[in-house]
Motif scaffolding. Structure first.
Motif, PDB file in Angstrom:
ATOM      1  N   ALA A  33      40.315 -49.669  13.930  1.00  0.00           N
ATOM      2  CA  ALA A  33      41.346 -49.753  14.963  1.00  0.00           C
ATOM      3  C   ALA A  33      41.408 -48.451  15.759  1.00  0.00           C
ATOM      4  O   ALA A  33      41.621 -48.463  16.980  1.00  0.00           O
ATOM      5  CB  ALA A  33      42.701 -50.057  14.330  1.00  0.00           C
ATOM      6  N   GLY A  34      41.219 -47.319  15.086  1.00  0.00           N
ATOM      7  CA  GLY A  34      41.218 -46.044  15.788  1.00  0.00           C
ATOM      8  C   GLY A  34      40.069 -45.939  16.771  1.00  0.00           C
ATOM      9  O   GLY A  34      40.237 -45.472  17.909  1.00  0.00           O
ATOM     10  N   TRP A  35      38.884 -46.411  16.346  1.00  0.00           N
ATOM     11  CA  TRP A  35      37.729 -46.358  17.242  1.00  0.00           C
ATOM     12  C   TRP A  35      37.894 -47.320  18.407  1.00  0.00           C
ATOM     13  O   TRP A  35      37.658 -46.966  19.559  1.00  0.00           O
ATOM     14  CB  TRP A  35      36.458 -46.707  16.471  1.00  0.00           C
ATOM     15  CG  TRP A  35      36.044 -45.668  15.487  1.00  0.00           C
ATOM     16  CD1 TRP A  35      36.219 -44.315  15.581  1.00  0.00           C
ATOM     17  CD2 TRP A  35      35.382 -45.891  14.246  1.00  0.00           C
ATOM     18  NE1 TRP A  35      35.721 -43.683  14.472  1.00  0.00           N
ATOM     19  CE2 TRP A  35      35.187 -44.621  13.630  1.00  0.00           C
ATOM     20  CE3 TRP A  35      34.928 -47.020  13.555  1.00  0.00           C
ATOM     21  CZ2 TRP A  35      34.573 -44.468  12.395  1.00  0.00           C
ATOM     22  CZ3 TRP A  35      34.323 -46.865  12.318  1.00  0.00           C
ATOM     23  CH2 TRP A  35      34.143 -45.600  11.758  1.00  0.00           C
ATOM     24  N   VAL A  36      38.297 -48.557  18.073  1.00  0.00           N
ATOM     25  CA  VAL A  36      38.459 -49.564  19.139  1.00  0.00           C
ATOM     26  C   VAL A  36      39.531 -49.131  20.115  1.00  0.00           C
ATOM     27  O   VAL A  36      39.440 -49.376  21.323  1.00  0.00           O
ATOM     28  CB  VAL A  36      38.778 -50.939  18.519  1.00  0.00           C
ATOM     29  CG1 VAL A  36      39.090 -51.949  19.613  1.00  0.00           C
ATOM     30  CG2 VAL A  36      37.607 -51.427  17.672  1.00  0.00           C
ATOM     31  N   GLY A  37      40.585 -48.481  19.606  1.00  0.00           N
ATOM     32  CA  GLY A  37      41.681 -48.047  20.458  1.00  0.00           C
ATOM     33  C   GLY A  37      41.257 -47.051  21.517  1.00  0.00           C
ATOM     34  O   GLY A  37      41.967 -46.867  22.517  1.00  0.00           O
ATOM     35  N   ARG A  38      40.109 -46.419  21.343  1.00  0.00           N
ATOM     36  CA  ARG A  38      39.627 -45.469  22.342  1.00  0.00           C
ATOM     37  C   ARG A  38      39.319 -46.122  23.663  1.00  0.00           C
ATOM     38  O   ARG A  38      39.267 -45.470  24.705  1.00  0.00           O
ATOM     39  CB  ARG A  38      38.358 -44.773  21.834  1.00  0.00           C
ATOM     40  CG  ARG A  38      38.533 -43.864  20.645  1.00  0.00           C
ATOM     41  CD  ARG A  38      37.192 -43.481  20.073  1.00  0.00           C
ATOM     42  NE  ARG A  38      36.226 -43.141  21.109  1.00  0.00           N
ATOM     43  CZ  ARG A  38      34.912 -43.178  20.956  1.00  0.00           C
ATOM     44  NH1 ARG A  38      34.396 -43.574  19.802  1.00  0.00           N
ATOM     45  NH2 ARG A  38      34.099 -42.848  21.934  1.00  0.00           N
ATOM     46  N   GLY A  83      43.780 -50.297  26.579  1.00  0.00           N
ATOM     47  CA  GLY A  83      44.403 -51.617  26.404  1.00  0.00           C
ATOM     48  C   GLY A  83      45.414 -51.584  25.285  1.00  0.00           C
ATOM     49  O   GLY A  83      45.641 -50.549  24.652  1.00  0.00           O
ATOM     50  N   PRO A  84      46.072 -52.736  24.974  1.00  0.00           N
ATOM     51  CA  PRO A  84      47.129 -52.788  23.970  1.00  0.00           C
ATOM     52  C   PRO A  84      46.573 -52.622  22.580  1.00  0.00           C
ATOM     53  O   PRO A  84      45.431 -52.938  22.323  1.00  0.00           O
ATOM     54  CB  PRO A  84      47.727 -54.184  24.174  1.00  0.00           C
ATOM     55  CG  PRO A  84      46.640 -54.984  24.824  1.00  0.00           C
ATOM     56  CD  PRO A  84      45.861 -54.018  25.656  1.00  0.00           C
ATOM     57  N   LEU A 115      46.739 -54.343  17.244  1.00  0.00           N
ATOM     58  CA  LEU A 115      45.290 -54.358  17.104  1.00  0.00           C
ATOM     59  C   LEU A 115      44.860 -54.436  15.639  1.00  0.00           C
ATOM     60  O   LEU A 115      43.948 -55.186  15.291  1.00  0.00           O
ATOM     61  CB  LEU A 115      44.695 -53.100  17.748  1.00  0.00           C
ATOM     62  CG  LEU A 115      43.178 -52.932  17.664  1.00  0.00           C
ATOM     63  CD1 LEU A 115      42.456 -54.112  18.298  1.00  0.00           C
ATOM     64  CD2 LEU A 115      42.765 -51.619  18.329  1.00  0.00           C
ATOM     65  N   GLU A 116      45.513 -53.692  14.756  1.00  0.00           N
ATOM     66  CA  GLU A 116      45.142 -53.725  13.338  1.00  0.00           C
ATOM     67  C   GLU A 116      45.303 -55.116  12.756  1.00  0.00           C
ATOM     68  O   GLU A 116      44.477 -55.568  11.957  1.00  0.00           O
ATOM     69  CB  GLU A 116      45.979 -52.720  12.535  1.00  0.00           C
ATOM     70  CG  GLU A 116      45.479 -51.293  12.621  1.00  0.00           C
ATOM     71  CD  GLU A 116      46.113 -50.401  11.566  1.00  0.00           C
ATOM     72  OE1 GLU A 116      46.524 -50.919  10.504  1.00  0.00           O
ATOM     73  OE2 GLU A 116      46.204 -49.187  11.813  1.00  0.00           O
ATOM     74  N   LEU A 160      38.478 -58.571  21.525  1.00  0.00           N
ATOM     75  CA  LEU A 160      39.393 -57.463  21.249  1.00  0.00           C
ATOM     76  C   LEU A 160      39.619 -56.588  22.480  1.00  0.00           C
ATOM     77  O   LEU A 160      40.727 -56.115  22.709  1.00  0.00           O
ATOM     78  CB  LEU A 160      38.840 -56.603  20.108  1.00  0.00           C
ATOM     79  CG  LEU A 160      38.881 -57.244  18.729  1.00  0.00           C
ATOM     80  CD1 LEU A 160      38.010 -56.453  17.758  1.00  0.00           C
ATOM     81  CD2 LEU A 160      40.308 -57.329  18.196  1.00  0.00           C
ATOM     82  N   ARG A 161      38.571 -56.371  23.238  1.00  0.00           N
ATOM     83  CA  ARG A 161      38.664 -55.502  24.405  1.00  0.00           C
ATOM     84  C   ARG A 161      37.884 -56.103  25.576  1.00  0.00           C
ATOM     85  O   ARG A 161      36.811 -55.632  25.929  1.00  0.00           O
ATOM     86  CB  ARG A 161      38.108 -54.111  24.073  1.00  0.00           C
ATOM     87  CG  ARG A 161      39.036 -53.269  23.216  1.00  0.00           C
ATOM     88  CD  ARG A 161      40.222 -52.766  24.064  1.00  0.00           C
ATOM     89  NE  ARG A 161      41.118 -51.950  23.264  1.00  0.00           N
ATOM     90  CZ  ARG A 161      42.211 -52.416  22.652  1.00  0.00           C
ATOM     91  NH1 ARG A 161      42.516 -53.696  22.742  1.00  0.00           N
ATOM     92  NH2 ARG A 161      42.989 -51.603  21.972  1.00  0.00           N
TER      93      ARG A 161
END
Length: 214
Positions: free
Chosen positions: A205-210, A213-214, A96-97, A156-157
């Motif tokens: 990336a930390g926020w989106v990772g919430r 998904g991969p 993701l990053e 991204l998501r």
């Protein structure tokens, strides 16, 4: 010998549109070289190779011509923002990053460096004191943010439950890039800005990772 067909004459409407586009292009060139304060009507007409009399057949005021030029510039940016959507994003199998970094650097290079950045801020400054220009450009500025928010967020998501918040994160990213661009416009290139963008990517990336998904 068969008679050769005569070349088609362009319609009056086509010639008019070509002249308006020519004048709009000259307006952007003058803005880039001289700024809004120095891009006088005479400077623009000299660059376009058009007399004041001919110009008066196409525009009533310089402000009207500036509005057309600015609309073309910003609509081009909206189209480019849409192109930074799913079809143009990096391989989804990448971390993701890495994907975020590639998208943000692409936006930085396309919109917030060089000629486009300079013109963007000249147009924004002109709109600050011209209410008619601001009214014409406001929906296009909003369209740019909407294109970035929806296309980046969905690419991204695509399975995110809260698409609105994802879009807001992407819009917040654009606000950050604009501020960085304004600082460089005022004070010159800052090597530390690349490191700040990398820091922003890690935070984002930390926020989106919430959202899973991969």
């Amino acid at each position: 010998m068969a008679e050769q067909a005569k070349p088609e004459r362009r319609s009056q409407a086509a010639r008019r549109e070509e002249m308006r586009e020519r004048l709009a292009a000259a307006t952007l060139d003058a803005l880039a070289d001289h700024g809004n304060a120095g891009a006088s009507l005479s400077v623009i007409l000299e660059r376009a190779g058009v007399s004041r009399g001919a110009w008066a057949h196409h525009f009533e005021t310089k402000a009207e011509m500036l509005a057309l030029a600015a609309e073309g510039l910003l609509l081009g940016a909206v189209a480019s923002a849409r192109a930074l959507g799913p079809a143009e994003t990096p391989d989804p199998s990448l971390p993701l990053e890495d994907r975020l970094s590639a998208m943000i650097e692409a936006a930085w290079t396309r919109f917030y460096t060089g000629r486009h950045r300079d013109l963007l801020f000249e147009v924004a400054m002109a709109a600050r004191t011209d209410t008619e220009l601001r009214a014409r450009l406001a929906p296009i500025f909003s369209g740019f943010l909407a294109a970035i928010g929806s296309n980046w967020g969905l690419s991204l998501r695509p399975d995110a439950d809260d698409v609105t918040e994802m879009a807001d994160l992407m819009v917040l990213t654009i606000y950050m890039l604009r501020g960085m661009a304004m600082q460089e416009l005022a004070a010159g290139p800052a090597p530390g800005h690349e490191a700040l963008r990398r820091l922003w990517v890690r935070m984002l990336a930390g926020w989106v990772g919430r959202y899973g998904g991969p």
